[in-house]
Enzyme design. Structure first.
Site, short mmCIF file in Angstrom:
data_model
loop_
_atom_site.label_atom_id
_atom_site.label_comp_id
_atom_site.label_asym_id
_atom_site.label_seq_id
_atom_site.Cartn_x
_atom_site.Cartn_y
_atom_site.Cartn_z
N CYS A 121 -25.30 -84.20 -21.25
CA CYS A 121 -24.39 -83.09 -21.52
C CYS A 121 -25.15 -81.90 -22.09
CB CYS A 121 -23.29 -83.54 -22.48
SG CYS A 121 -22.05 -82.27 -22.83
N CYS A 217 -17.22 -88.68 -26.05
CA CYS A 217 -15.98 -87.92 -26.04
C CYS A 217 -14.98 -88.39 -24.99
CB CYS A 217 -16.27 -86.43 -25.86
SG CYS A 217 -17.13 -86.00 -24.32
#
Length: 376
Positions: A121, A217
């Site tokens: 990410c 997440c």
């Protein structure tokens, strides 16, 4: 102004290329770190544009303590921007996140690896996609709330550990290059977490005491196996054998991808001594187990290498770290003809896991890194 605030602002005032009034794209997750980061930049007189990244459908992920990037987090980020007096936007990166992070996460487990999605990410979203948006918005810099240090010396940029070893995140940032470091700001580099919270209170931020986010997440309840099931990516091999390294079949498993190297609990087999997952073999649908000593290894091979200031010309003596919470260990990294690199440690390392990152340091400076390969 307190001494702490003055000290926090000092690196921004002395940055070699950051000028008063420069426009900065601030990545705001809605946590205290990124909020204080953006507030410091604003307080230093820069034109801050707060950006929250829409990475996945928030309606499909339950909001829970310890999880970042929820809708509530976006509201927190928006409120900080409003209170401080700078704009805030939510930008949609769902398709790119799916392609570069989630799909790789799924495929990693299918390949018998242990993926590290947070590094992916950072690489593909926070320091690639955001820099593209920054360029479109004529913003010379992207800033995040990471704890790591960027310094310029003799015309080159260096990535080093944060001042607070308990919060250092340099391991997750090995993909940086000279070009990206020149455009990146880490305003929290010289602060501790306690100091960041104190600054949040001094700056009047409503979330100064907000808990930290810890989990992946997009995976709820820390159950990556349930996530893979929901994604429908079970390779369809069904149950397979749990084998000891000596060849004995000790039991059955319900999916090799439910296990990770170094795992002890949940193996479903009885044995006189503690057993650990030593190797996963998707081709034969086998989970190999052994004792504590069987987890130790001196060598690994890494692929997809990235170097902060160019690749080494030959063997590299360094300190290498094989997971985010481990310590660096003395190692020799030798480039291979196929573009990978072989890393040999002076002392055996525990549970070297394919799919994790190996990051190379020298005296606290990040030299580069790559991904531990499942192939020898």
């Amino acid at each position: 102004m307190s001494d702490l605030l003055d000290r926090a602002l000092a690196p921004l005032r002395t940055h070699p290329t950051l000028r008063p009034g420069d426009r900065v794209l601030a990545a705001m997750s809605g946590g205290v770190d990124s909020s204080v980061m953006a507030a410091l930049l604003h307080r230093a007189g820069h034109e801050v544009i707060g950006i929250s990244m829409q990475l996945f459908d928030k309606k499909t992920v339950q909001t829970s303590d310890g999880r970042c990037c929820t809708l509530d987090d976006f509201q927190d980020a928006r409120r900080v921007a409003h209170d401080m007096g700078f704009p805030h936007y939510v930008m949609d990166f769902e398709a790119r996140f799916r392609e570069t992070v989630i799909e790789g996460f799924i495929q990693g487990y299918m390949d018998g690896e242990t993926p590290s999605p947070c590094i992916r990410c950072n690489q593909h979203l926070k320091f690639s996609a955001l820099m593209e948006r920054a360029e479109a918005l004529a913003a010379p810099f992207v800033a995040t709330g990471h704890y790591a240090t960027i310094e310029a010396e003799r015309g080159r940029w260096h990535l080093r550990k944060a001042s607070d070893p308990a919060k250092d995140q340099s391991y997750f940032l090995f993909h940086h290059t000279q070009a990206t470091l020149a455009r990146t700001l880490f305003p929290l580099a010289h602060l501790t977490k306690a100091e960041v919270r104190s600054l949040g209170a001094e700056l009047g931020l409503h979330l100064a005491e907000k808990p930290e986010s810890q989990e992946i997440c997009f995976v709820t309840q820390d159950r990556y196996d349930a996530f893979l099931e929901a994604e429908g990516r079970d390779p369809g091999l069904g149950e397979g054998e749990v084998r000891h390294l000596d060849g004995r079949v000790l039991g059955r498993h319900h999916g090799y991808w439910r296990h990770t190297v170094g795992q002890r609990r949940g193996l479903g087999v009885a044995y006189a001594e503690p057993l650990y997952v030593v190797r996963l073999e998707p081709a034969t649908n086998t989970v190999w187990v052994g004792g504590e000593a069987d987890l130790l290894g001196r060598d690994l091979v890494a692929r997809e290498l990235s170097w902060v200031d160019g690749p080494p010309a030959g063997p590299l003596a360094c300190q290498a770290r094989i997971r985010s919470r481990s310590q660096e260990a003395e190692a020799l990294a030798i480039p291979l003809p196929d573009g990978r690199i072989k890393v040999s440690f002076a002392e055996p390392q525990r549970a070297i896991a394919a799919g994790q990152a190996v990051v190379f340091y020298r005296d606290g400076e990040v030299l580069g890194g790559g991904w531990i390969d499942s192939r020898p």
